[in-house]
Design an enzyme around this catalytic site. Structure first.
Site, PDB file in Angstrom:
ATOM      1  N   THR A  99       0.511   1.756   3.306  1.00  0.00           N
ATOM      2  CA  THR A  99       1.950   1.642   3.033  1.00  0.00           C
ATOM      3  C   THR A  99       2.710   2.793   3.676  1.00  0.00           C
ATOM      4  OG1 THR A  99       1.521   0.510   0.974  1.00  0.00           O
ATOM      5  CG2 THR A  99       3.637   1.602   1.139  1.00  0.00           C
ATOM      6  N   GLY A 129       2.671  -7.311  -3.647  1.00  0.00           N
ATOM      7  CA  GLY A 129       2.474  -6.018  -4.312  1.00  0.00           C
ATOM      8  C   GLY A 129       3.767  -5.435  -4.857  1.00  0.00           C
TER       9      GLY A 129
END
Ligand code: ASP
Length: 231
Positions: A99, A129
């Protein structure tokens, strides 16, 4: 791929999820915020919206990297091997996560947060997510702070990390660092791992994590750059 962006001044936000062909998902998240009546769009509809607005769509091959492919194979093999499988393969934090987040404060006191991710390695098709969930992996509010999270997204959603951090500051009067520690504690209590980057409206910065490391960096008001990986 999932991404989100939030403007702390207006509380306007844009989020996209389950993208397969958008070269830069954060660009589309920004367009959802600025050019649509919605906050969150996903899948084919989001990609059709991208096309309408001239956002670059690209063949999925573009996203292939050897490192991520090998991480996926390793994670799949470990899964097949049962609980001891993981130990045989040595799965690192880097294998599981990918990320990128950014938070910023401008000279007028405006805060913003953005997060983009390929999601957890070996996720089920259709899984979304925390990154595009406003108030979980991404949150900004000029009254308090801007936050971007990384880690086990499920737990970041369950603990509403971004908004909780902001709320602890707004309603409890906690300082940024203290509030960040409290929300990460909440994630850890659920058995989740990860970290976050956050900045408050005074320019205080905190980058806590409960993993072995987190690629992180910041630039302070004097222009000093700091980058770190481990503790
Ligand atoms: N938080 C991301 C997700 O769960 C994964 C990550 O940070 O690497 O989708």
């Amino acid at each position: 791929m999932d991404a989100a962006i939030m403007d702390g001044k207006t509380l306007k936000a844009g989020a996209v999820a389950s993208l397969k062909h958008v070269k830069n998902p954060i660009v589309l998240a920004r367009l959802v915020m600025d050019k649509s009546p919605h906050v969150m769009m996903d899948g084919e509809g989001a990609e059709a919206f991208a096309k309408q607005h001239g956002v670059e769509l690209i063949d999925q091959k573009y996203f292939y990297t050897k490192q991520r492919w090998e991480a996926l194979q390793k994670t799949k093999a470990a899964e097949k091997g049962g609980p001891s499988g993981e130990k045989k393969f040595i799965i690192t934090e880097q294998d599981l996560h990918g990320t990128v987040g950014a938070v910023a404060l401008d000279r007028d006191g405006n805060l913003a947060a953005a997060t983009s991710t390929g999601g957890k390695t070996n996720k089920l098709p259709g899984r979304v997510g925390d990154s595009p969930v406003i108030g979980a992996g991404t949150y900004a509010n000029n009254a308090t702070c801007a936050v971007s999270g990384t880690g086990d997204g499920e737990f970041f959603i369950m603990a509403t990390v971004g908004h909780d951090l902001s709320a602890l500051m707004e309603y409890r009067g906690m300082r940024l660092e203290e509030a960040a520690k409290a929300v990460l504690g909440k994630v850890a209590k659920l058995d989740g791992t990860g970290g976050l980057i956050a900045i408050d409206n005074q320019g205080n910065i905190t980058l806590p994590f409960n993993t072995s490391g987190m690629y992180r960096g910041y630039v302070d008001p004097t222009g000093k750059f700091v980058t770190e990986i481990y503790r």
